[in-house]
Design a protein around this motif. Structure first.
Motif, PDB file in Angstrom:
ATOM      1  N   GLY A 164      28.714  40.108  29.980  1.00 30.27           N
ATOM      2  CA  GLY A 164      28.534  41.480  29.494  1.00 30.27           C
ATOM      3  C   GLY A 164      28.034  42.437  30.571  1.00 30.27           C
ATOM      4  O   GLY A 164      27.800  43.612  30.297  1.00 30.27           O
ATOM      5  N   SER A 165      27.869  41.952  31.794  1.00 27.20           N
ATOM      6  CA  SER A 165      27.366  42.787  32.890  1.00 27.20           C
ATOM      7  C   SER A 165      28.356  43.898  33.243  1.00 27.20           C
ATOM      8  O   SER A 165      29.559  43.773  32.999  1.00 27.20           O
ATOM      9  CB  SER A 165      27.176  41.881  34.118  1.00 27.20           C
ATOM     10  N   LYS A 166      27.857  44.960  33.862  1.00 21.43           N
ATOM     11  CA  LYS A 166      28.780  46.021  34.301  1.00 21.43           C
ATOM     12  C   LYS A 166      29.511  45.609  35.572  1.00 21.43           C
ATOM     13  O   LYS A 166      30.406  46.303  36.043  1.00 21.43           O
ATOM     14  CB  LYS A 166      28.041  47.344  34.492  1.00 21.43           C
ATOM     15  N   PHE A 167      29.125  44.474  36.145  1.00 23.19           N
ATOM     16  CA  PHE A 167      29.730  44.023  37.407  1.00 23.19           C
ATOM     17  C   PHE A 167      30.771  42.930  37.162  1.00 23.19           C
ATOM     18  O   PHE A 167      30.514  41.964  36.429  1.00 23.19           O
ATOM     19  CB  PHE A 167      28.660  43.462  38.348  1.00 23.19           C
ATOM     20  N   GLY A 168      31.903  43.060  37.813  1.00 22.79           N
ATOM     21  CA  GLY A 168      32.881  41.983  37.843  1.00 22.79           C
ATOM     22  C   GLY A 168      33.826  41.969  36.652  1.00 22.79           C
ATOM     23  O   GLY A 168      33.655  42.698  35.668  1.00 22.79           O
ATOM     24  N   ILE A 169      34.836  41.107  36.771  1.00 19.34           N
ATOM     25  CA  ILE A 169      35.827  40.959  35.702  1.00 19.34           C
ATOM     26  C   ILE A 169      35.392  39.790  34.806  1.00 19.34           C
ATOM     27  O   ILE A 169      35.074  38.711  35.308  1.00 19.34           O
ATOM     28  CB  ILE A 169      37.223  40.719  36.326  1.00 19.34           C
ATOM     29  N   PRO A 170      35.322  40.018  33.482  1.00 22.81           N
ATOM     30  CA  PRO A 170      34.871  38.947  32.573  1.00 22.81           C
ATOM     31  C   PRO A 170      35.744  37.704  32.738  1.00 22.81           C
ATOM     32  O   PRO A 170      36.958  37.812  32.973  1.00 22.81           O
ATOM     33  CB  PRO A 170      35.061  39.563  31.186  1.00 22.81           C
ATOM     34  N   LEU A 171      35.122  36.536  32.595  1.00 23.71           N
ATOM     35  CA  LEU A 171      35.837  35.271  32.827  1.00 23.71           C
ATOM     36  C   LEU A 171      37.163  35.197  32.068  1.00 23.71           C
ATOM     37  O   LEU A 171      38.158  34.705  32.593  1.00 23.71           O
ATOM     38  CB  LEU A 171      34.953  34.093  32.427  1.00 23.71           C
ATOM     39  N   ASP A 172      37.171  35.710  30.829  1.00 13.68           N
ATOM     40  CA  ASP A 172      38.380  35.621  29.999  1.00 13.68           C
ATOM     41  C   ASP A 172      39.569  36.364  30.603  1.00 13.68           C
ATOM     42  O   ASP A 172      40.717  36.095  30.250  1.00 13.68           O
ATOM     43  CB  ASP A 172      38.109  36.198  28.600  1.00 13.68           C
ATOM     44  N   ASP A 173      39.294  37.327  31.463  1.00 18.05           N
ATOM     45  CA  ASP A 173      40.387  38.155  32.016  1.00 18.05           C
ATOM     46  C   ASP A 173      40.763  37.768  33.443  1.00 18.05           C
ATOM     47  O   ASP A 173      41.663  38.383  34.032  1.00 18.05           O
ATOM     48  CB  ASP A 173      39.955  39.635  32.039  1.00 18.05           C
ATOM     49  N   VAL A 174      40.072  36.770  34.001  1.00 15.95           N
ATOM     50  CA  VAL A 174      40.232  36.523  35.436  1.00 15.95           C
ATOM     51  C   VAL A 174      41.623  35.978  35.782  1.00 15.95           C
ATOM     52  O   VAL A 174      42.251  36.424  36.753  1.00 15.95           O
ATOM     53  CB  VAL A 174      39.116  35.583  35.957  1.00 15.95           C
ATOM     54  N   ILE A 175      42.113  35.032  34.986  1.00 13.39           N
ATOM     55  CA  ILE A 175      43.433  34.453  35.289  1.00 13.39           C
ATOM     56  C   ILE A 175      44.502  35.555  35.220  1.00 13.39           C
ATOM     57  O   ILE A 175      45.357  35.682  36.103  1.00 13.39           O
ATOM     58  CB  ILE A 175      43.771  33.313  34.296  1.00 13.39           C
ATOM     59  N   TYR A 176      44.400  36.375  34.179  1.00 12.83           N
ATOM     60  CA  TYR A 176      45.324  37.502  34.060  1.00 12.83           C
ATOM     61  C   TYR A 176      45.229  38.403  35.303  1.00 12.83           C
ATOM     62  O   TYR A 176      46.250  38.830  35.860  1.00 12.83           O
ATOM     63  CB  TYR A 176      45.015  38.315  32.791  1.00 12.83           C
ATOM     64  N   ALA A 177      43.994  38.666  35.744  1.00 14.98           N
ATOM     65  CA  ALA A 177      43.790  39.597  36.871  1.00 14.98           C
ATOM     66  C   ALA A 177      44.511  39.110  38.132  1.00 14.98           C
ATOM     67  O   ALA A 177      45.149  39.902  38.833  1.00 14.98           O
ATOM     68  CB  ALA A 177      42.294  39.770  37.146  1.00 14.98           C
ATOM     69  N   TYR A 178      44.419  37.806  38.416  1.00 18.32           N
ATOM     70  CA  TYR A 178      45.072  37.289  39.626  1.00 18.32           C
ATOM     71  C   TYR A 178      46.594  37.378  39.506  1.00 18.32           C
ATOM     72  O   TYR A 178      47.292  37.728  40.469  1.00 18.32           O
ATOM     73  CB  TYR A 178      44.603  35.861  39.942  1.00 18.32           C
ATOM     74  N   GLY A 179      47.126  37.071  38.310  1.00 17.64           N
ATOM     75  CA  GLY A 179      48.569  37.185  38.094  1.00 17.64           C
ATOM     76  C   GLY A 179      49.014  38.632  38.265  1.00 17.64           C
ATOM     77  O   GLY A 179      50.019  38.937  38.907  1.00 17.64           O
ATOM     78  N   ARG A 180      48.230  39.507  37.701  1.00 15.91           N
ATOM     79  CA  ARG A 180      48.552  40.933  37.769  1.00 15.91           C
ATOM     80  C   ARG A 180      48.495  41.427  39.221  1.00 15.91           C
ATOM     81  O   ARG A 180      49.337  42.238  39.643  1.00 15.91           O
ATOM     82  CB  ARG A 180      47.555  41.696  36.887  1.00 15.91           C
ATOM     83  N   ALA A 181      47.527  40.925  39.980  1.00 13.69           N
ATOM     84  CA  ALA A 181      47.415  41.323  41.399  1.00 13.69           C
ATOM     85  C   ALA A 181      48.713  40.968  42.130  1.00 13.69           C
ATOM     86  O   ALA A 181      49.254  41.774  42.897  1.00 13.69           O
ATOM     87  CB  ALA A 181      46.212  40.639  42.045  1.00 13.69           C
ATOM     88  N   LEU A 182      49.238  39.768  41.851  1.00  9.62           N
ATOM     89  CA  LEU A 182      50.501  39.355  42.488  1.00  9.62           C
ATOM     90  C   LEU A 182      51.641  40.285  42.084  1.00  9.62           C
ATOM     91  O   LEU A 182      52.405  40.771  42.919  1.00  9.62           O
ATOM     92  CB  LEU A 182      50.862  37.921  42.073  1.00  9.62           C
ATOM     93  N   GLU A 183      51.739  40.517  40.759  1.00 14.06           N
ATOM     94  CA  GLU A 183      52.806  41.402  40.246  1.00 14.06           C
ATOM     95  C   GLU A 183      52.775  42.776  40.902  1.00 14.06           C
ATOM     96  O   GLU A 183      53.801  43.384  41.154  1.00 14.06           O
ATOM     97  CB  GLU A 183      52.551  41.658  38.750  1.00 14.06           C
ATOM     98  N   LEU A 184      51.548  43.253  41.164  1.00 10.87           N
ATOM     99  CA  LEU A 184      51.399  44.603  41.705  1.00 10.87           C
ATOM    100  C   LEU A 184      51.608  44.652  43.218  1.00 10.87           C
ATOM    101  O   LEU A 184      51.545  45.708  43.828  1.00 10.87           O
ATOM    102  CB  LEU A 184      49.992  45.151  41.371  1.00 10.87           C
ATOM    103  N   GLY A 185      51.791  43.490  43.836  1.00  9.08           N
ATOM    104  CA  GLY A 185      52.062  43.479  45.280  1.00  9.08           C
ATOM    105  C   GLY A 185      50.811  43.381  46.143  1.00  9.08           C
ATOM    106  O   GLY A 185      50.831  43.707  47.327  1.00  9.08           O
ATOM    107  N   LEU A 186      49.710  42.935  45.544  1.00  8.03           N
ATOM    108  CA  LEU A 186      48.499  42.702  46.331  1.00  8.03           C
ATOM    109  C   LEU A 186      48.449  41.225  46.717  1.00  8.03           C
ATOM    110  O   LEU A 186      49.134  40.404  46.110  1.00  8.03           O
ATOM    111  CB  LEU A 186      47.252  43.087  45.522  1.00  8.03           C
ATOM    112  N   GLU A 187      47.633  40.887  47.732  1.00  7.48           N
ATOM    113  CA  GLU A 187      47.570  39.489  48.197  1.00  7.48           C
ATOM    114  C   GLU A 187      46.180  38.919  47.953  1.00  7.48           C
ATOM    115  O   GLU A 187      45.292  39.061  48.794  1.00  7.48           O
ATOM    116  CB  GLU A 187      47.866  39.418  49.698  1.00  7.48           C
ATOM    117  N   PRO A 188      45.980  38.270  46.804  1.00 11.30           N
ATOM    118  CA  PRO A 188      44.638  37.730  46.522  1.00 11.30           C
ATOM    119  C   PRO A 188      44.299  36.558  47.447  1.00 11.30           C
ATOM    120  O   PRO A 188      45.043  35.582  47.497  1.00 11.30           O
ATOM    121  CB  PRO A 188      44.721  37.270  45.070  1.00 11.30           C
TER     122      PRO A 188
END
Ligand code: LLP
Length: 418
Positions: A164-188
């Motif tokens: 619930g912190s204001k910092f970081g991406i909640p654990l539940d969204d992390v896998i999605y975030a990395y996939g989305r980073a790839l889709e958007l053309g970023l290099e995690p």
């Protein structure tokens, strides 16, 4: 906490009497011992790199004075920056973009554009930031800050890793975030968490690295991404009280390295110590200007207030205090050390056993290198004080005091009022 030598009743700091420094530069004044600073940096770097390939990214929010940064630049440190101002300040003293990593929170598009134009590494703090960064720039390496669900800190104001912190991406969204980073053309390339500052135990830090390691494996399974680096953030504790136990950073380093090297395919660690690197290196010298005895409390009134050092007033933090010119005198009573700011909360220390004080005595407040000058302000229209570097008995002014003109420099009175 570091103890300092005593020469016939006088405190020795940086190879000379603290009194001589105060006489030369006036008070209040922040004084940094270059040898302690270098030693602390080397200690944390050497300890972690014994176990794993380590990048120390000094969290420069703790102390961003140019001379201090230059010393750490010479030592080979990298940087954790949180604003464009910090990035530019570090570049000014010679840090290249490749040695700087930017980890913001609630970052505007303008700031994202500025840091990506400067070419520093970026750690993304939210799904919104991920989408917005990709509109500004793609094909750049990025890390992602997660909320590990583990927090730690010396008080609630500085705990950052809990659910619930204001910092970081909640654990539940992390896998999605990395996939989305790839889709958007970023290099995690990395995964990051920082659970808080000033916590005394190593277990929460080790626990957060376990979460980072597990999550790195899940990301690999889900998206085939081979992350290069795990960043465990800062939060290495420094004792502020005499005889207080140090954090066992040897144990911390070896446990963290074990987890990463045995449980993941990641081979590098980043650590972002702020407090550990600078805290012990600096004392605040402040002159006793007034002694007051009331029926219930005794006060040592000094020329530094919470404008100079805000930690005791803001967090109820403890900083050890001594009378530098009565270094071997027996304690006579208990005193609060208070400043000139017009609020009852303006205290630097409470209920301290000290030798009988007199006007003109020199008070040394310990452990002021981290979040000391960096959080000072001009409340009550008191210009900020000087900073001095001392090295084996040689003093150098590294920041002059502000003056009254500085207080008014950016203000304007509309013509119609004149
Ligand atoms: N990394 C990140 C992302 C951070 O936010 C911080 C500190 C650090 C590293 C460094 O933490 P350290 O190693 O210094 O514990 N003003 C407070 C401390 C605030 C810390 C904020 N973030 C104080 O005076 O105690």
């Amino acid at each position: 906490m570091r103890e300092f030598d005593n020469d016939s009743g006088h405190m020795i700091f940086g190879g000379m009497r603290a009194e001589a420094i105060a006489d030369e530069f006036g008070t209040p004044v922040y004084v940094t011992d270059e040898n302690i600073l270098r030693e602390s940096y080397r200690n944390v770097y050497d300890t972690f790199s014994k176990y794993i390939d380590t990048k120390i990214q000094y969290a420069c929010k703790a102390n961003s004075s140019l001379a201090i940064l230059k010393i750490l630049e010479q030592e080979g440190s990298c940087i954790d920056a949180v604003s464009v101002g910090e990035v530019l300040t570090c570049m000014k003293v010679g840090f290249s973009a490749s040695r700087i990593s930017y980890t913001g929170n609630n970052v505007s598009d303008a700031e994202l554009k500025a840091v990506s134009d400067l070419g520093v590494g970026i750690t993304i703090d939210s799904l919104s930031e991920l989408e917005r960064l990709a509109k500004i720039r793609t094909n750049i390496p990025v890390s992602i800050r997660i909320t590990p669900g583990i927090g730690s800190g010396h008080c609630g104001k500085v705990v950052t890793g809990s659910e619930g912190s204001k910092f970081g991406i909640p654990l539940d969204d992390v896998i999605y975030a990395y996939g989305r980073a790839l889709e958007l053309g970023l290099e995690p390339i990395g995964i990051h968490s920082h659970i808080g500052s000033g916590g005394k135990d190593i277990e929460p830090l080790i626990g957060s690295v376990s979460v980072l390691a597990e999550t790195a494996n899940d990301i690999k399974d889900a998206h085939g991404i081979d992350l290069k680096i795990i960043n465990m953030g800062g939060g290495i504790y420094v004792p502020y009280r005499p005889n207080e136990e140090e954090m066992d950073i040897e144990e911390l380093a070896s446990s963290v390295a074990d987890i990463i090297l045995n449980e993941t395919s990641v081979r590098s660690l980043a650590v972002e110590p702020g407090r550990y690197v600078v805290c012990d290196s600096t004392i605040l010298l402040t002159r006793c200007v007034d002694v007051k005895r009331t029926g219930t409390k005794n006060y040592i009134g000094v020329d530094a207030g919470f404008n100079t050092l805000i930690r005791p007033a803001f967090y109820d933090s403890y900083h050890y205090a001594a009378i530098a010119n009565k270094f071997n005198k027996a304690c006579e009573g208990k005193y609060d050390i208070v400043g000139p700011i017009c609020e009852t909360g303006d205290h630097l220390a409470r209920d301290r056993a000290l030798p009988a004080p007199e006007e003109g005595d020199l008070v040394a407040i310990y452990s002021c290198g981290a979040y000391g000058y960096a959080m000072s302000n001009t409340y009550n229209s008191r210009p900020r004080c000087r900073e001095v570097l001392v090295n084996n008995g040689r003093t150098e002014l590294i920041r002059d005091n502000e003056n009254f003109e500085d207080l008014w420099r950016y203000q304007k009175i509309p013509n119609r009022l004149l």
